[in-house]
Design an enzyme around this catalytic site. Structure first.
Site, mmCIF file in Angstrom:
data_model
loop_
_atom_site.group_PDB
_atom_site.id
_atom_site.type_symbol
_atom_site.label_atom_id
_atom_site.label_comp_id
_atom_site.label_asym_id
_atom_site.label_seq_id
_atom_site.Cartn_x
_atom_site.Cartn_y
_atom_site.Cartn_z
ATOM 1 N N HIS A 157 0.835 -1.210 0.000
ATOM 2 C CA HIS A 157 0.000 0.000 0.000
ATOM 3 C C HIS A 157 0.867 1.256 0.000
ATOM 4 C CE1 HIS A 157 -1.988 -3.331 2.214
ATOM 5 N NE2 HIS A 157 -2.949 -3.075 1.346
HETATM 6 S S1 FES Z 1 1.801 -0.533 3.321
HETATM 7 FE FE1 FES Z 1 0.193 -1.881 3.770
HETATM 8 S S2 FES Z 1 1.196 -3.671 4.416
HETATM 9 FE FE2 FES Z 1 2.813 -2.270 4.035
#
Ligand code: FES
Length: 144
Positions: free
Chosen positions: A102
């Site tokens: 993410h």
């Molecule tokens: S940014 Fe979501 S698990 Fe690493």
């Protein structure tokens, strides 16, 4: 870790989790120590993500040796090692780790950047040096 060259990272397992050991070069240390803390969420490591004897921007016992749990503090993906200054698409990237799940960024001490999904710095496990080349993970001077 006698085979761990400056600039490299190795992964070992502790309690089923990956632990990274990073041999930081003088240049990596300089980039981390000199980095603008206002771009980080917890530059002074106020959150309890490390043992009490870990402090300072490098979050380590020896400046050159970083020891981190290699699990993103957002939802548990494994971030990628991106140590070079031009390794990610970001101005003045100091080198560190990028979580592709993410889009969270951490510096070479595992300090998380602001405005990313990960809420806290990467965890530092308890550890101690048995010799110059041997680290014991999961044990420290207090519990040894
Ligand atoms: S940014 Fe979501 S698990 Fe690493």
């Amino acid at each position: 870790m006698s085979k761990l060259e400056p600039g490299q990272r190795m992964t070992v397992e502790w309690r089923g989790r990956p632990v990274w050991i990073i041999n930081r070069t003088p240049e990596m240390i300089e980039r981390t120590e000199g980095f603008d803390g206002s771009r980080l969420s917890d530059p002074e490591s106020q959150e309890p993500q490390q043992p009490g004897y870990i402090s300072g921007p490098l979050r380590s016992i020896r400046p050159e040796i970083g020891v981190l749990i290699g699990i993103c503090t957002h939802l548990g993906c494994s971030p990628l090692f991106r140590p070079e200054p031009d390794a990610v698409d970001m101005d003045n990237w100091p080198g560190g780790f990028f979580c592709p799940c993410h889009g969270s960024f951490f510096d070479l001490a595992g300090r998380v950047f602001r405005n990313v999904p990960a809420p806290t710095n990467l965890e530092v496990p308890p550890y101690r040096f048995e010799t110059d080349d041997i680290i014991i993970i999961g044990e420290d001077e207090e519990t040894a």
